[in-house]
Write a protein that holds these residues in place. Structure first.
Motif, PDB file in Angstrom:
ATOM      1  N   THR A  96       0.840  -1.206   0.000  1.00 46.79           N
ATOM      2  CA  THR A  96       0.000   0.000   0.000  1.00 46.79           C
ATOM      3  C   THR A  96       0.872   1.251   0.000  1.00 46.79           C
ATOM      4  OG1 THR A  96      -0.212   0.119   2.429  1.00 46.79           O
ATOM      5  CG2 THR A  96      -1.837  -1.204   1.245  1.00 46.79           C
ATOM      6  N   LEU A  97       1.982   1.203   0.749  1.00 46.18           N
ATOM      7  CA  LEU A  97       2.907   2.343   0.779  1.00 46.18           C
ATOM      8  C   LEU A  97       3.495   2.599  -0.599  1.00 46.18           C
ATOM      9  CD1 LEU A  97       4.665   4.454   2.266  1.00 46.18           C
ATOM     10  CD2 LEU A  97       6.262   2.592   2.800  1.00 46.18           C
ATOM     11  N   LEU A  98       3.779   1.529  -1.351  1.00 46.55           N
ATOM     12  CA  LEU A  98       4.376   1.652  -2.674  1.00 46.55           C
ATOM     13  C   LEU A  98       3.325   1.899  -3.761  1.00 46.55           C
ATOM     14  CD1 LEU A  98       6.985  -1.260  -2.432  1.00 46.55           C
ATOM     15  CD2 LEU A  98       7.381   1.192  -2.094  1.00 46.55           C
ATOM     16  N   GLY A  99       2.051   2.029  -3.370  1.00 39.41           N
ATOM     17  CA  GLY A  99       0.999   2.312  -4.341  1.00 39.41           C
ATOM     18  C   GLY A  99       0.594   1.115  -5.161  1.00 39.41           C
ATOM     19  N   GLN A 100       0.836  -0.105  -4.664  1.00 42.02           N
ATOM     20  CA  GLN A 100       0.559  -1.310  -5.435  1.00 42.02           C
ATOM     21  C   GLN A 100      -0.738  -2.005  -5.041  1.00 42.02           C
ATOM     22  OE1 GLN A 100       4.086  -3.699  -4.875  1.00 42.02           O
ATOM     23  NE2 GLN A 100       5.324  -2.432  -6.245  1.00 42.02           N
ATOM     24  N   MET A 101      -1.359  -1.570  -3.935  1.00 44.98           N
ATOM     25  CA  MET A 101      -2.596  -2.209  -3.502  1.00 44.98           C
ATOM     26  C   MET A 101      -3.586  -1.137  -3.065  1.00 44.98           C
ATOM     27  SD  MET A 101      -1.387  -5.621  -1.427  1.00 44.98           S
ATOM     28  CE  MET A 101      -2.951  -6.458  -1.746  1.00 44.98           C
ATOM     29  N   PRO A 102      -4.887  -1.348  -3.351  1.00 40.99           N
ATOM     30  CA  PRO A 102      -5.906  -0.387  -2.915  1.00 40.99           C
ATOM     31  C   PRO A 102      -6.057  -0.441  -1.395  1.00 40.99           C
ATOM     32  CG  PRO A 102      -6.949  -2.350  -3.795  1.00 40.99           C
ATOM     33  CD  PRO A 102      -5.476  -2.511  -4.044  1.00 40.99           C
ATOM     34  N   HIS A 103      -6.443   0.670  -0.795  1.00 43.34           N
ATOM     35  CA  HIS A 103      -6.596   0.700   0.652  1.00 43.34           C
ATOM     36  C   HIS A 103      -7.558   1.813   1.040  1.00 43.34           C
ATOM     37  CE1 HIS A 103      -3.538   3.774  -0.167  1.00 43.34           C
ATOM     38  NE2 HIS A 103      -3.969   4.361   0.931  1.00 43.34           N
ATOM     39  N   GLN A 104      -7.996   1.757   2.283  1.00 40.44           N
ATOM     40  CA  GLN A 104      -8.731   2.861   2.897  1.00 40.44           C
ATOM     41  C   GLN A 104      -7.838   3.453   3.985  1.00 40.44           C
ATOM     42  OE1 GLN A 104     -10.476  -0.460   2.917  1.00 40.44           O
ATOM     43  NE2 GLN A 104     -10.714   0.143   0.774  1.00 40.44           N
ATOM     44  N   GLY A 105      -8.086   4.714   4.310  1.00 39.22           N
ATOM     45  CA  GLY A 105      -7.240   5.392   5.272  1.00 39.22           C
ATOM     46  C   GLY A 105      -6.188   6.226   4.559  1.00 39.22           C
ATOM     47  N   GLN A 106      -5.206   6.689   5.278  1.00 39.07           N
ATOM     48  CA  GLN A 106      -4.222   7.608   4.708  1.00 39.07           C
ATOM     49  C   GLN A 106      -2.802   7.217   5.082  1.00 39.07           C
ATOM     50  OE1 GLN A 106      -4.913  12.012   4.522  1.00 39.07           O
ATOM     51  NE2 GLN A 106      -3.131  12.107   5.890  1.00 39.07           N
ATOM     52  N   LEU A 107      -1.920   7.281   4.095  1.00 40.01           N
ATOM     53  CA  LEU A 107      -0.480   7.149   4.294  1.00 40.01           C
ATOM     54  C   LEU A 107       0.141   8.465   3.884  1.00 40.01           C
ATOM     55  CD1 LEU A 107      -1.568   4.167   3.589  1.00 40.01           C
ATOM     56  CD2 LEU A 107       0.786   3.676   3.008  1.00 40.01           C
ATOM     57  N   SER A 108       1.020   9.016   4.700  1.00 36.49           N
ATOM     58  CA  SER A 108       1.666  10.275   4.344  1.00 36.49           C
ATOM     59  C   SER A 108       3.132  10.234   4.703  1.00 36.49           C
ATOM     60  CB  SER A 108       0.984  11.467   5.036  1.00 36.49           C
ATOM     61  OG  SER A 108       0.839  11.246   6.422  1.00 36.49           O
ATOM     62  N   LEU A 109       3.941  10.833   3.832  1.00 37.11           N
ATOM     63  CA  LEU A 109       5.383  10.935   4.017  1.00 37.11           C
ATOM     64  C   LEU A 109       5.720  12.410   4.186  1.00 37.11           C
ATOM     65  CD1 LEU A 109       4.863   8.314   2.167  1.00 37.11           C
ATOM     66  CD2 LEU A 109       7.283   8.494   1.604  1.00 37.11           C
ATOM     67  N   HIS A 110       6.443  12.738   5.244  1.00 39.82           N
ATOM     68  CA  HIS A 110       6.830  14.121   5.519  1.00 39.82           C
ATOM     69  C   HIS A 110       8.328  14.241   5.270  1.00 39.82           C
ATOM     70  CE1 HIS A 110       2.918  14.854   7.502  1.00 39.82           C
ATOM     71  NE2 HIS A 110       3.061  13.611   7.904  1.00 39.82           N
ATOM     72  N   TRP A 111       8.683  14.914   4.193  1.00 39.04           N
ATOM     73  CA  TRP A 111      10.089  15.017   3.785  1.00 39.04           C
ATOM     74  C   TRP A 111      10.741  16.233   4.438  1.00 39.04           C
ATOM     75  CZ3 TRP A 111      12.056  11.127   0.849  1.00 39.04           C
ATOM     76  CH2 TRP A 111      11.136  10.297   0.183  1.00 39.04           C
ATOM     77  N   PRO A 112      12.043  16.154   4.769  1.00 40.38           N
ATOM     78  CA  PRO A 112      12.729  17.311   5.353  1.00 40.38           C
ATOM     79  C   PRO A 112      12.944  18.437   4.358  1.00 40.38           C
ATOM     80  CG  PRO A 112      14.279  15.516   4.987  1.00 40.38           C
ATOM     81  CD  PRO A 112      12.913  14.966   4.699  1.00 40.38           C
ATOM     82  N   GLY A 113      12.906  18.140   3.073  1.00 37.30           N
ATOM     83  CA  GLY A 113      13.034  19.137   2.014  1.00 37.30           C
ATOM     84  C   GLY A 113      12.187  18.711   0.847  1.00 37.30           C
TER      85      GLY A 113
END
Length: 283
Positions: A96-113
């Motif tokens: 799900t993190l890699l965008g390969q499977m459908p999901h409900q809910g939210q995944l978020s990545l917070h980058w330093p830049g």
């Protein structure tokens, strides 16, 4: 430096793998057992990797629930281990993190830049062992746009050589992939995950086929990644290694049963709960 947030949204209303960039919101309520570290906007110097937030991530295939409202955080620049039984949803969560499977809910990545590179090392490599594909051919196919049959491009030759050197496979570049041992193929997979240099590295049981020498190579790499401030999300069954090498451990058996330091997480009571057939309430 303004932090950036990459969202992998609820895929019931959005295409799988869709993402957008926005300023990171204020610190959300944390499910962790202790005080969370600072967010990407105020990272210590040297941290290059993002933080990750999984918020009520659920996944159902057919009528079978795979993930049930999974919520936890991965701190930037940390080595975060996912442990749990086979079929508990660890690899599905990674997909799900890699965008390969459908999901409900939210995944978020917070980058330093600006958003960086995500590296991925799968658990195993499935291929026809009769193919006349050398280690160099495989690395060329995985790491460059130029067709592998034309050989290594000058642009990637140095990086590929350095990556193979780091995993101890420099002297086997001309060997066929099918002639390598399982541990040697796993080292090659580790090497391809290093190109281009990642800021977030996702590892799916990288130690499963490694021999003792390969395990030493992996542990040295893990130390290097931590020193470089790279965020590592690591699925692993070797609990002794997790206890020595991880900064934090999440126990997943369809839902999160614990999320704590290795010393707090890897207790007999929590492990019994985690590996039971029907997960009980978190302890």
């Amino acid at each position: 430096m303004t932090s950036k947030e990459t969202l992998i949204p609820d895929s019931t209303n959005n295409p799988v793998g869709a993402s957008l960039l926005a300023q990171a919101p204020d610190q959300a309520t944390s499910p962790l057992n202790d005080t969370p570290h600072s967010r990407a906007g105020s990272l210590p110097q040297g941290i290059t990797g993002p933080s990750l937030e999984f918020t009520e991530v659920s996944l159902t295939l057919g009528r079978t629930p795979i993930l049930d409202k999974v919520t936890f955080q991965v701190q930037p620049g940390s080595v975060h281990a996912l442990v749990g039984p086979n079929g508990g949803g660890k690899s599905s969560l990674i997909k799900t993190l890699l965008g390969q499977m459908p999901h409900q809910g939210q995944l978020s990545l917070h980058w330093p830049g600006e958003p960086g590179t995500i590296g991925y090392v799968p658990q195993a490599l499935e291929f026809d062992r009769g193919l006349p594909m050398t280690v160099d051919d495989f690395m060329a196919a995985m790491c460059q746009r130029r067709p592998a049959f034309l050989g290594l491009s000058k642009h990637y030759a140095g990086a590929i050589g350095e990556a193979l050197e780091r995993v101890g496979m420099q002297d086997k570049r001309k060997r066929r992939m099918g002639a390598l041992s399982g541990g040697e193929r796993q080292r090659v997979l580790l090497a391809q995950g290093l190109i281009p240099a990642p800021q977030l590295l996702v590892l799916d049981e990288p130690m499963s086929a490694l021999d003792e020498a390969g395990i030493q190579v992996f542990e040295r790499l893990l130390t290097d990644w931590r020193a470089a401030g790279i965020t590592v999300l690591w699925i692993e069954h070797d609990l002794e290694a997790v206890g020595r090498l991880a900064d934090r451990v999440t126990g997943l058996n369809r839902r999160v049963l614990f999320d704590a330091t290795p010393q707090q997480a890897l207790t007999p009571e929590r492990l019994l709960t985690l590996f039971s057939t029907h997960p009980r309430s978190a302890v």
